[in-house]
Design an enzyme around this catalytic site. Structure first.
Site, short mmCIF file in Angstrom:
data_model
loop_
_atom_site.label_atom_id
_atom_site.label_comp_id
_atom_site.label_asym_id
_atom_site.label_seq_id
_atom_site.Cartn_x
_atom_site.Cartn_y
_atom_site.Cartn_z
N TYR A 110 27.59 0.06 -18.51
CA TYR A 110 26.93 0.03 -19.37
C TYR A 110 26.40 -1.60 -19.92
CZ TYR A 110 22.32 2.45 -21.26
OH TYR A 110 21.46 2.24 -21.52
N ILE A 211 17.38 16.27 -18.30
CA ILE A 211 16.72 16.34 -20.06
C ILE A 211 14.94 15.48 -19.92
CG2 ILE A 211 16.24 16.00 -22.00
CD1 ILE A 211 19.18 17.31 -22.04
#
Length: 389
Positions: A110, A211
């Site tokens: 990340y 989501i």
């Protein structure tokens, strides 16, 4: 005679020294006696200051000492109490999710990640356990979330500066409070940040079962905006379509259904979308581009297929399409705290009303490694894993 003189001189000197010693001793005692009340007060203050020190309880935490496969480098350990300084708040965590970005941080892939050793987790909800002497506006028993999100939420107690914590309505569903600041906020920001959408307009997206995708459907419907949704071809796709339509989707297509020259001919009484969202890449991104109207914009916020986005020359020249990107963490790092918190409250209001929902599985913190295996996809498709403390 000389030895007697010498002896007398020695005795005389010794007497002089003794007198000096007595004088010094008396002086020291007098000085000490004068200082005793002050010393007593100082000692009393020190004892009171020491006794006023607030410490957190010991904490159980998921830590990793190096980046790597999460199931190999993470371990659950006991952490000692830490001091709660005057501007600090000690939080007893209630719930915290395992997000894909959490996994990426542990893996070391990340773009922004904490220095190791580190405690995992990035968002969650907790209850105020104790506060420092200078803290205002927060009291034991209040529910709070880190806003913007803050690393280190996979532990039973968290101590951080009061500026990190945002007080929320305790009537908020715990699992939604724990997960509101990453995926739902991404959906809301993307609907608002790129073009002005009015009731009756339409958007198109791939990754509609994610989501973020589900939140986009529901938030769009709440504002009177139509949604066109693209999902992968897989077993049970008819059930998935029905589920998304129950959330408010106007149209849902599998990728194979869109392998036609004119995808817009599939739309029934829906306007051409001006805004599209891509979290997959590859062919799924090309399908979003097919739907966009003249001058439309596609926003990329993920790349689940790990394939590049390919855009035809005609899309640029004749349709004048725009390609944009969105990364929530960059948006929040731009001093957006004051903007972020009202949005979180807005989203929690929708969750309490039942107008924002998505599937989650609550897992006791003691079963962390089972939840991690599910989040890693080792046990097939699973709902979002939310740790409870």
């Amino acid at each position: 005679m000389s030895s007697v003189v010498a002896q007398r001189q020695f005795v005389s000197n010794r007497l002089v020294i003794s007198a000096r010693e007595r004088e010094m001793a008396f002086s020291s005692w007098s000085h000490l006696r004068l200082r005793l009340p002050h010393l007593a007060r100082t000692q009393s203050l020190s004892v009171r200051a020491f006794s006023a020190t607030v410490m957190s309880p010991p904490s159980k935490a998921v830590v990793y000492d190096r980046q790597g496969p999460p199931d190999s480098v993470t371990r659950v350990v006991e952490l000692p109490p830490v001091e709660v300084k005057e501007n600090d708040v000690c939080i007893k965590m209630l719930a915290s999710p395992i997000n894909p970005s959490d996994i990426n941080r542990i893996e070391g892939v990340y773009p922004v990640r904490p220095q190791v050793p580190a405690v995992g987790g990035y968002e969650g909800v907790g209850e105020v356990f104790s506060v420092g002497s200078a803290v205002k506006g927060l009291s034991p028993g209040d529910w709070v979330i880190p806003s913007p999100p803050s690393s280190g939420t996979w532990q039973t107690y968290v101590v951080k500066d009061q500026s990190v914590w945002h007080k929320i309505n305790k009537e908020s569903p715990m699992e939604y409070a724990a997960t509101i600041t990453v995926n739902p906020l991404t959906a809301l920001r993307m609907l608002e940040d790129f073009i002005t959408l009015n009731p009756g307009d339409a958007i198109v997206q791939n990754g509609a079962t994610s989501i973020v995708g589900q939140c986009i459907i529901q938030l769009a419907q709440y504002r009177g905006i139509h949604s066109i949704n693209v999902i992968r071809d897989r077993a049970g796709s008819d059930e998935v379509k029905e589920k998304l339509k129950n959330l408010g989707a106007d149209a849902v297509f599998t990728e194979s259904q869109l392998e036609v020259k004119n995808v817009k001919g599939l739309l029934t009484n829906l306007p051409e979308p001006a805004l599209g969202f891509n979290c997959v890449g590859g062919n799924a991104a090309s399908l979003v581009l097919k739907f966009l109207r003249q001058g439309g914009t596609m926003v990329t916020y993920g790349g689940m297929s790990k394939k590049p986005i390919t855009v035809s020359t005609s899309s640029f020249i004749f349709k004048d399409l725009s390609l944009r990107g969105f990364w929530l963490q960059k948006w929040m790092s731009s001093d957006k705290t004051n903007e972020c918190r009202p949005m979180v409250d807005y989203l929690l209001d929708r969750a309490r009303e039942g107008k924002l929902k998505y599937e989650m599985e609550l897992v006791p913190f003691n079963n962390f490694h089972t939840a991690l295996d599910k989040a890693l996809g080792k046990l097939g498709s699973q709902p979002k894993q939310v740790l409870t403390f």
